[in-house]
Design a protein around this motif. Sequence first.
Motif, PDB file in Angstrom:
ATOM      1  N   VAL A 241      37.739  40.110  41.710  1.00  0.00           N
ATOM      2  CA  VAL A 241      37.599  38.743  42.211  1.00  0.00           C
ATOM      3  C   VAL A 241      38.115  37.720  41.198  1.00  0.00           C
ATOM      4  CG1 VAL A 241      35.653  39.295  43.698  1.00  0.00           C
ATOM      5  CG2 VAL A 241      35.227  38.532  41.345  1.00  0.00           C
ATOM      6  N   ALA A 242      38.417  38.167  39.970  1.00  0.00           N
ATOM      7  CA  ALA A 242      38.957  37.249  38.966  1.00  0.00           C
ATOM      8  C   ALA A 242      40.309  36.697  39.389  1.00  0.00           C
ATOM      9  CB  ALA A 242      39.069  37.949  37.610  1.00  0.00           C
ATOM     10  N   ASN A 243      41.070  37.505  40.132  1.00  0.00           N
ATOM     11  CA  ASN A 243      42.347  37.059  40.680  1.00  0.00           C
ATOM     12  C   ASN A 243      42.623  37.855  41.935  1.00  0.00           C
ATOM     13  OD1 ASN A 243      44.886  36.081  41.232  1.00  0.00           O
ATOM     14  ND2 ASN A 243      45.904  37.158  39.558  1.00  0.00           N
ATOM     15  N   ILE A 244      42.320  37.276  43.077  1.00  0.00           N
ATOM     16  CA  ILE A 244      42.442  38.007  44.341  1.00  0.00           C
ATOM     17  C   ILE A 244      43.894  38.255  44.729  1.00  0.00           C
ATOM     18  CG2 ILE A 244      40.219  37.194  45.208  1.00  0.00           C
ATOM     19  CD1 ILE A 244      41.734  35.130  46.888  1.00  0.00           C
ATOM     20  N   LYS A 245      44.830  37.598  44.032  1.00  0.00           N
ATOM     21  CA  LYS A 245      46.254  37.811  44.317  1.00  0.00           C
ATOM     22  C   LYS A 245      46.820  39.029  43.598  1.00  0.00           C
ATOM     23  CE  LYS A 245      47.141  32.899  45.179  1.00  0.00           C
ATOM     24  NZ  LYS A 245      47.924  31.688  44.778  1.00  0.00           N
TER      25      LYS A 245
END
Length: 253
Positions: A241-245
Motif C-alpha cells: 500500500v506504500a505505492n499502489i502503482k
Amino acid sequence: MYFLYVDESGDVGLNGSQSRFFALSGIVVHELCWHDTLESVIQFRKDLRARYGLKLREEIHTGELLRKPGDLVRIAKSLRLRLLRDVLDFQSQLPGISIINVVVDKSGKSFGFDAFELAWKCLIQRFHNTIAHRNFPGPQNSRDFGLLVVDRTDEVKLRTMTRRMRRYNPIPNQRGGGYRQVPLTTIVEDAVHRDSKHSYFIQLADVNAYFLLQKTAPCGYVQKKGARNYFDRLDPVLCKVANIKDPQGVVRL
C-alpha cells in the motif's frame, strides 16, 4: 506503537558516486508482537549458527559479508550468499511484519538535488500514512503511533527534517495540482540511532536494502549467481500500500 527499523544501501552523492541509486528499507513491527518476533529472530540466528557457523554476536552486514568478510571469510562465499537468501526467506514467513521500501534514481539530477532528504521523507510519510489508515497487518491498539530506529546515518539532518514535517509537510495533490498539509501526527520522538551490530532487526533491514538495490542495479557477482531477484522472496511481507502503482509497493523516485 509501531517500530520502523531502517537501513540504507547505496549512497546519496551525485558527483563521483559509486551508485546510481540510493535505497531505504524499513521493517515495521508492532509492540504487541515485538517480543515474539524477537524470539523468532533469535531462534533463526541460532539456526544460522548451526548451519553456517555464524555466531550470534557476529553482524550480518551484507555488502561487507560478500566483499570484505573479515573473520567470516571462514564461510565460503557461495554459502554466505545462501545465508543471505535464508535471511530473506525467514522474513517472508514472519507473521505481522511489513517492509516499506524506497529507491531514488540519482541519474540526471541537477546540482543541489538531495537524495537523502527525498528518500527519508518519502519513507517516513509512507510509515505515517499506513499507521493513520490502519493498513499494517497484525495486532493493533485503538490508536497507534510510530518510532523510527535507524542505523547510523546523518542524525542531525534526519532529526531536523522529521521535526519540520511535524509542523510543515506539504504533499502534492493527486488531482487538480497544488498541495495539502499533512503534518506527522503519528511519529513520536526523534529517530533512535543504533549501531547495527547491536540490533538484529536493523541487520535484517540491511539485507533487504541491499537486495532492493541489487534488483535495480545488480553487481557482477549477484548477476552471475542469479541472485538479482532475491528481493522478490520478500513479496509476502512487502508493504504494497506504500505505492499502489508498483506491484511490490516500492516507492520509486
